[in-house]
Design a protein around this motif. Structure first.
Motif, PDB file in Angstrom:
ATOM      1  N   LEU A  76       0.816  -1.220   0.000  1.00  0.00           N
ATOM      2  CA  LEU A  76       0.000   0.000   0.000  1.00  0.00           C
ATOM      3  C   LEU A  76       0.845   1.264   0.000  1.00  0.00           C
ATOM      4  CD1 LEU A  76      -2.910  -0.973   2.442  1.00  0.00           C
ATOM      5  CD2 LEU A  76      -2.909  -0.971  -0.069  1.00  0.00           C
ATOM      6  N   GLY A  77       2.098   1.153   0.435  1.00  0.00           N
ATOM      7  CA  GLY A  77       2.991   2.304   0.362  1.00  0.00           C
ATOM      8  C   GLY A  77       2.872   3.247   1.544  1.00  0.00           C
ATOM      9  N   GLU A  78       3.587   4.373   1.448  1.00  0.00           N
ATOM     10  CA  GLU A  78       3.713   5.284   2.580  1.00  0.00           C
ATOM     11  C   GLU A  78       2.385   5.887   3.017  1.00  0.00           C
ATOM     12  OE1 GLU A  78       6.633   8.224   1.728  1.00  0.00           O
ATOM     13  OE2 GLU A  78       8.302   6.794   1.600  1.00  0.00           O
ATOM     14  N   ASP A  79       1.468   6.108   2.079  1.00  0.00           N
ATOM     15  CA  ASP A  79       0.193   6.740   2.448  1.00  0.00           C
ATOM     16  C   ASP A  79      -0.872   5.732   2.848  1.00  0.00           C
ATOM     17  OD1 ASP A  79      -0.582   5.617   0.050  1.00  0.00           O
ATOM     18  OD2 ASP A  79      -1.545   7.432  -0.729  1.00  0.00           O
ATOM     19  N   GLY A  80      -0.484   4.440   2.923  1.00  0.00           N
ATOM     20  CA  GLY A  80      -1.437   3.418   3.346  1.00  0.00           C
ATOM     21  C   GLY A  80      -2.588   3.196   2.381  1.00  0.00           C
ATOM     22  N   GLY A  81      -2.401   3.624   1.143  1.00  0.00           N
ATOM     23  CA  GLY A  81      -3.444   3.432   0.136  1.00  0.00           C
ATOM     24  C   GLY A  81      -4.443   4.564   0.049  1.00  0.00           C
ATOM     25  N   ALA A  82      -4.212   5.657   0.774  1.00  0.00           N
ATOM     26  CA  ALA A  82      -5.173   6.761   0.775  1.00  0.00           C
ATOM     27  C   ALA A  82      -5.391   7.339  -0.618  1.00  0.00           C
ATOM     28  CB  ALA A  82      -4.695   7.858   1.730  1.00  0.00           C
ATOM     29  N   ALA A  83      -4.337   7.345  -1.452  1.00  0.00           N
ATOM     30  CA  ALA A  83      -4.456   7.914  -2.797  1.00  0.00           C
ATOM     31  C   ALA A  83      -5.382   7.107  -3.691  1.00  0.00           C
ATOM     32  CB  ALA A  83      -3.075   8.026  -3.441  1.00  0.00           C
ATOM     33  N   MET A  84      -5.682   5.862  -3.290  1.00  0.00           N
ATOM     34  CA  MET A  84      -6.586   5.032  -4.081  1.00  0.00           C
ATOM     35  C   MET A  84      -7.968   5.664  -4.208  1.00  0.00           C
ATOM     36  SD  MET A  84      -5.478   1.339  -2.467  1.00  0.00           S
ATOM     37  CE  MET A  84      -7.054   0.621  -2.892  1.00  0.00           C
ATOM     38  N   PHE A  85      -8.329   6.508  -3.255  1.00  0.00           N
ATOM     39  CA  PHE A  85      -9.671   7.089  -3.240  1.00  0.00           C
ATOM     40  C   PHE A  85      -9.745   8.394  -4.030  1.00  0.00           C
ATOM     41  CE2 PHE A  85      -9.175   4.362   0.430  1.00  0.00           C
ATOM     42  CZ  PHE A  85     -10.338   3.611   0.400  1.00  0.00           C
ATOM     43  N   GLN A  86      -8.649   8.725  -4.725  1.00  0.00           N
ATOM     44  CA  GLN A  86      -8.621   9.936  -5.539  1.00  0.00           C
ATOM     45  C   GLN A  86      -8.672   9.630  -7.032  1.00  0.00           C
ATOM     46  OE1 GLN A  86      -8.778  12.791  -3.803  1.00  0.00           O
ATOM     47  NE2 GLN A  86      -8.696  11.507  -1.965  1.00  0.00           N
ATOM     48  N   ARG A 131     -23.566  -3.577   3.101  1.00  0.00           N
ATOM     49  CA  ARG A 131     -22.642  -2.764   2.320  1.00  0.00           C
ATOM     50  C   ARG A 131     -22.126  -1.663   3.224  1.00  0.00           C
ATOM     51  NH1 ARG A 131     -22.956   0.008  -3.714  1.00  0.00           N
ATOM     52  NH2 ARG A 131     -21.313   1.542  -3.343  1.00  0.00           N
ATOM     53  N   LEU A 132     -20.813  -1.575   3.331  1.00  0.00           N
ATOM     54  CA  LEU A 132     -20.157  -0.618   4.212  1.00  0.00           C
ATOM     55  C   LEU A 132     -19.168   0.206   3.390  1.00  0.00           C
ATOM     56  CD1 LEU A 132     -19.470  -3.365   6.826  1.00  0.00           C
ATOM     57  CD2 LEU A 132     -21.010  -1.466   7.258  1.00  0.00           C
ATOM     58  N   ASN A 133     -18.933   1.430   3.810  1.00  0.00           N
ATOM     59  CA  ASN A 133     -17.988   2.281   3.085  1.00  0.00           C
ATOM     60  C   ASN A 133     -16.554   1.816   3.317  1.00  0.00           C
ATOM     61  OD1 ASN A 133     -19.875   3.957   1.904  1.00  0.00           O
ATOM     62  ND2 ASN A 133     -19.760   5.515   3.499  1.00  0.00           N
ATOM     63  N   LEU A 134     -15.817   1.693   2.217  1.00  0.00           N
ATOM     64  CA  LEU A 134     -14.383   1.446   2.291  1.00  0.00           C
ATOM     65  C   LEU A 134     -13.696   2.799   2.431  1.00  0.00           C
ATOM     66  CD1 LEU A 134     -12.209  -0.830   2.007  1.00  0.00           C
ATOM     67  CD2 LEU A 134     -12.083  -0.197  -0.419  1.00  0.00           C
ATOM     68  N   THR A 135     -12.836   2.930   3.427  1.00  0.00           N
ATOM     69  CA  THR A 135     -12.155   4.189   3.694  1.00  0.00           C
ATOM     70  C   THR A 135     -10.663   3.936   3.858  1.00  0.00           C
ATOM     71  OG1 THR A 135     -12.298   4.023   6.110  1.00  0.00           O
ATOM     72  CG2 THR A 135     -14.216   4.973   4.952  1.00  0.00           C
ATOM     73  N   ALA A 136      -9.888   5.009   3.879  1.00  0.00           N
ATOM     74  CA  ALA A 136      -8.444   4.867   4.096  1.00  0.00           C
ATOM     75  C   ALA A 136      -8.163   4.242   5.462  1.00  0.00           C
ATOM     76  CB  ALA A 136      -7.764   6.227   3.986  1.00  0.00           C
ATOM     77  N   ASP A 137      -9.042   4.472   6.439  1.00  0.00           N
ATOM     78  CA  ASP A 137      -8.826   3.929   7.780  1.00  0.00           C
ATOM     79  C   ASP A 137      -9.084   2.428   7.860  1.00  0.00           C
ATOM     80  OD1 ASP A 137      -8.088   6.383   8.826  1.00  0.00           O
ATOM     81  OD2 ASP A 137     -10.137   6.906   9.420  1.00  0.00           O
TER      82      ASP A 137
END
Length: 363
Positions: free
Chosen positions: A123-133, A203-209
């Motif tokens: 997932l890298g340094e940002d933990g995959g947060a950029a996936m949501f962009q 169905r649940l929201n997938l989030t960076a957390d």
């Protein structure tokens, strides 16, 4: 490349997908609205080079949105697809997976910790947060254990799994007594996942957390890894989504009636659930695959691999570590031929001519 090389790939499509592909002379990337990634553990290595070819031709640089639905190891592949540099992410995944050397007799706690560490590298340094962009919208299928299966204690867990397997033999819907679907989906997705019937589902929201926990849950094989608790999700232990949706025998709804589903798979057989692997009578329904395009290694290609098969989880116990890694790397080298065949079909406009009916459909 000769026409015989095209036999390395099995390309199958449902009746609606075949009609569109033949009408348009190929598979238009803009038609692909959803991709599906199956469970299967090390079997994914048969797709690693094909994934790279698909990324190069149809994903990298894409701005149009696309949904990615996966369970188990498929979620790891698609977590790479959704990153800003998917090719580098996939390369990190491949090397981390190949380099993993499990200890004999290691516990579920140890395997779970090691898996989280590998996932962190992917997932890298940002933990995959950029996936949501970006344009890729990931949906991770897991299950939540019910009753006696909401535990990691080995005896009740084993008894519960045996009961679930027996119930599944009688009727697939019996799994709903033991598990419920838990789909963690990018909130931007407009796929009608909730239209699926047959099993209880949230169905649940997938989030960076919750992303790493949802991915880990989706591959948490009972008795091998720990069940996973997921922040913000209903209380309970979440496990491998392949238990119910091993290869996704589902109708794939989308707001675009002419949108197609691309399914890079390691076989042209679709097995509904994890407990169905050895139930020859449990068949996937062809009507669910009307808009699916399945691309897989052919039986002829697989028969020529070392041991006459693609990698699987048994390799961890039947082969010494160095022999297993050597074999897996040989398979990866051979699958470059799948990538070459795929790219040639696309570049020469011969893709449509190789498409065959899916799941026993008549032409």
């Amino acid at each position: 490349m000769s026409k015989n090389d095209f036999k390395l790939l099995s390309i199958r499509a449902g009746h609606h997908a075949r009609r569109l592909i033949r009408k348009e002379g190929g598979l238009e990337p803009s038609r692909i609205k959803l991709m599906v990634g199956a469970s299967g553990g090390p079997k994914w290595l048969a797709l690693a080079r094909l994934d790279r070819a698909i990324l190069r031709h149809w994903i990298v640089g894409r701005t149009q949105s696309m949904d990615l639905l996966a369970s188990s190891i498929g979620t790891w592949r698609f977590a790479c697809y959704a990153q800003p540099d998917p090719l580098k992410a996939l390369a990190r995944f491949e090397e981390a997976y190949l380099d993993y050397r499990p200890e004999k007799g290691q516990t579920a706690d140890k395997i779970t910790r090691d898996s989280y560490a590998i996932l962190g590298d992917i997932l890298g340094e940002d933990g995959g947060a950029a996936m949501f962009q970006g344009p890729m919208r990931l949906a991770v299928m897991a299950v939540r254990g019910r009753h006696v299966l909401n535990t990691d204690r080995r005896v009740p867990l084993g008894v519960g799994l045996a009961a679930a397997a027996l119930g599944n033999m009688a009727h697939r819907s019996a799994l709903g007594l033991f598990f419920e679907r838990a789909l963690f989906a990018d909130p931007r997705s407009d796929c009608s996942y909730t239209a699926w019937s047959g099993f209880p589902m949230r169905r649940l929201n997938l989030t960076a957390d919750n992303l790493p926990h949802a991915i880990m849950a989706s591959c948490s094989i009972p008795m091998l890894l720990n069940g996973i608790t997921i922040p913000g999700a209903p209380k309970g232990l979440y496990r491998d989504g392949g238990i119910i949706d091993y290869h996704f025998d589902l109708p794939f709804f989308h707001h675009d009636p002419d949108g197609l589903v691309l399914y890079p798979h390691f076989t042209d057989r679709i097995i509904p659930g994890w407990f169905d692997k050895h139930l020859g009578w449990r068949k996937a329904r062809a009507e669910n695959a009307s808009n699916v395009v399945l691309v897989a290694p052919s039986a002829e290609f697989v028969s020529r691999l070392p041991y006459g098969k693609i990698p699987d989880r048994k390799d961890f116990t039947t082969l010494e570590t160095e022999d297993r890694i050597r074999y897996w790397r040989l398979v990866l080298d051979e699958t470059e031929r799948l990538s070459d065949a795929f790219e040639t079909l696309i570049e020469t406009g011969q893709f449509a001519g190789q498409v065959q009916p899916i799941l026993g459909e008549a032409e």
